[in-house]
Design an enzyme around this catalytic site. Sequence first.
Site, PDB file in Angstrom:
ATOM      1  N   ASN A   1       7.525  -7.557   6.812  1.00  0.00           N
ATOM      2  CA  ASN A   1       7.494  -7.034   5.444  1.00  0.00           C
ATOM      3  C   ASN A   1       8.506  -5.895   5.383  1.00  0.00           C
ATOM      4  OD1 ASN A   1       6.840  -6.189   2.855  1.00  0.00           O
ATOM      5  ND2 ASN A   1       5.062  -5.011   3.512  1.00  0.00           N
ATOM      6  N   TRP A   2       9.666  -6.172   4.805  1.00  0.00           N
ATOM      7  CA  TRP A   2      10.767  -5.204   4.824  1.00  0.00           C
ATOM      8  C   TRP A   2      10.547  -4.041   3.869  1.00  0.00           C
ATOM      9  CZ3 TRP A   2      16.140  -8.090   5.166  1.00  0.00           C
ATOM     10  CH2 TRP A   2      16.159  -8.857   6.328  1.00  0.00           C
ATOM     11  N   LYS A   3       9.636  -4.201   2.915  1.00  0.00           N
ATOM     12  CA  LYS A   3       9.378  -3.172   1.906  1.00  0.00           C
ATOM     13  C   LYS A   3      10.682  -2.875   1.134  1.00  0.00           C
ATOM     14  CE  LYS A   3       5.534  -1.573   4.662  1.00  0.00           C
ATOM     15  NZ  LYS A   3       4.689  -0.438   5.073  1.00  0.00           N
TER      16      LYS A   3
ATOM     17  N   HIS B   1      -0.638  -5.920  -1.258  1.00  0.00           N
ATOM     18  CA  HIS B   1      -0.343  -4.921  -0.228  1.00  0.00           C
ATOM     19  C   HIS B   1      -0.891  -3.562  -0.666  1.00  0.00           C
ATOM     20  CE1 HIS B   1       1.907  -2.249   2.445  1.00  0.00           C
ATOM     21  NE2 HIS B   1       2.067  -3.302   3.227  1.00  0.00           N
TER      22      HIS B   1
ATOM     23  N   GLU C   1       0.267  -0.690  -0.589  1.00  0.00           N
ATOM     24  CA  GLU C   1       1.208   0.136  -1.351  1.00  0.00           C
ATOM     25  C   GLU C   1       1.249  -0.298  -2.810  1.00  0.00           C
ATOM     26  OE1 GLU C   1       3.771   0.903   2.689  1.00  0.00           O
ATOM     27  OE2 GLU C   1       4.544  -0.503   1.179  1.00  0.00           O
TER      28      GLU C   1
ATOM     29  N   GLU D   1      -4.992  -5.006   6.874  1.00  0.00           N
ATOM     30  CA  GLU D   1      -4.145  -3.840   7.097  1.00  0.00           C
ATOM     31  C   GLU D   1      -4.909  -2.577   6.720  1.00  0.00           C
ATOM     32  OE1 GLU D   1      -0.734  -4.001   4.488  1.00  0.00           O
ATOM     33  OE2 GLU D   1      -2.124  -3.760   2.830  1.00  0.00           O
TER      34      GLU D   1
ATOM     35  N   GLY E   1       2.299   2.889   8.447  1.00  0.00           N
ATOM     36  CA  GLY E   1       3.356   3.878   8.383  1.00  0.00           C
ATOM     37  C   GLY E   1       2.946   5.257   8.849  1.00  0.00           C
TER      38      GLY E   1
ATOM     39  N   SER F   1       0.648  -1.221  11.498  1.00  0.00           N
ATOM     40  CA  SER F   1       1.541  -0.651  12.523  1.00  0.00           C
ATOM     41  C   SER F   1       1.544  -1.446  13.822  1.00  0.00           C
ATOM     42  CB  SER F   1       1.197   0.819  12.792  1.00  0.00           C
ATOM     43  OG  SER F   1       1.432   1.611  11.649  1.00  0.00           O
TER      44      SER F   1
ATOM     45  N   GLY G   1       5.679  -4.166   9.534  1.00  0.00           N
ATOM     46  CA  GLY G   1       6.458  -3.295   8.667  1.00  0.00           C
ATOM     47  C   GLY G   1       7.721  -2.809   9.349  1.00  0.00           C
ATOM     48  N   GLY G   2       7.702  -1.556   9.819  1.00  0.00           N
ATOM     49  CA  GLY G   2       8.891  -0.933  10.379  1.00  0.00           C
ATOM     50  C   GLY G   2       9.558  -1.720  11.488  1.00  0.00           C
TER      51      GLY G   2
END
Length: 255
Positions: free
Chosen positions: A13-15, A98, A100, A170, A176, A216, A237-238
Amino acid sequence: MNKQLRKAVIAGNWKMNKTPSQAKALIEEMKPLVKDADCDVVICVPYVDLQTAVEATKGTNIKVGAENCHWEKSGAFTGEISTEMLTELGVEYVVIGHSERRTYFGETDVTVNKRVRAALDAGLTVILCVGEYLEQREQGVTFDVVGMQTRIALGGVSKEELSRIIIAYEPVWAIGTGRTATAEQANEVNHAIREIVADLYDREAADAFVVQYGGSMNAGNAADLLAQPDVDGGLIGGASLKAPDFAKIVEAASK
């Protein structure tokens, strides 16, 4: 994960990261690193990167997903994207719900369900996100929160359609933040989600249902998390923005 019952799915998930040119460079770096994966590999990218990603992944084992979609086919919804727009581009997956989106953009359990319905009707595979805030975990209501989110999101979904839904657990407190649920905590909630699916449908459906962990997961902890019987992959994510790290997670899921 239990490979006898289901295949692992690793989805990035590149966001809100990577321009189209940066996306192409990352995908080109990623392709040789994941080409022999014994799991499904998906990258979910910003809207402006979708066409680039679809073109760059043609003929590879990497599938492309969007990070959200609207429930209406068209209309006065400035800034939104319909499922028809996604499928015409060649997109196959979409992330819905998600944390966010829920936290910053007013997403609710009801609108999540509407988006799920629209995505399924369009032939997309849904990565459905559920999870609790830190205060909810501390109050001991994790299973109540995740259970309610799951049940509402799956409202009106048939057993046949369930094969095109993946749930990503999640915990919001682990996204994050550098904090990660222990492998046992992740498995405990993933197992509870699977039991809800069994209750809503049947044991056969639950055993075949993919439940990812999405808080994460990284190159360092992926193997421990993926060794759990009810963790069937990850929503990354990251670490999905670094080809070597993403490849290590894919490798862990392929063992």
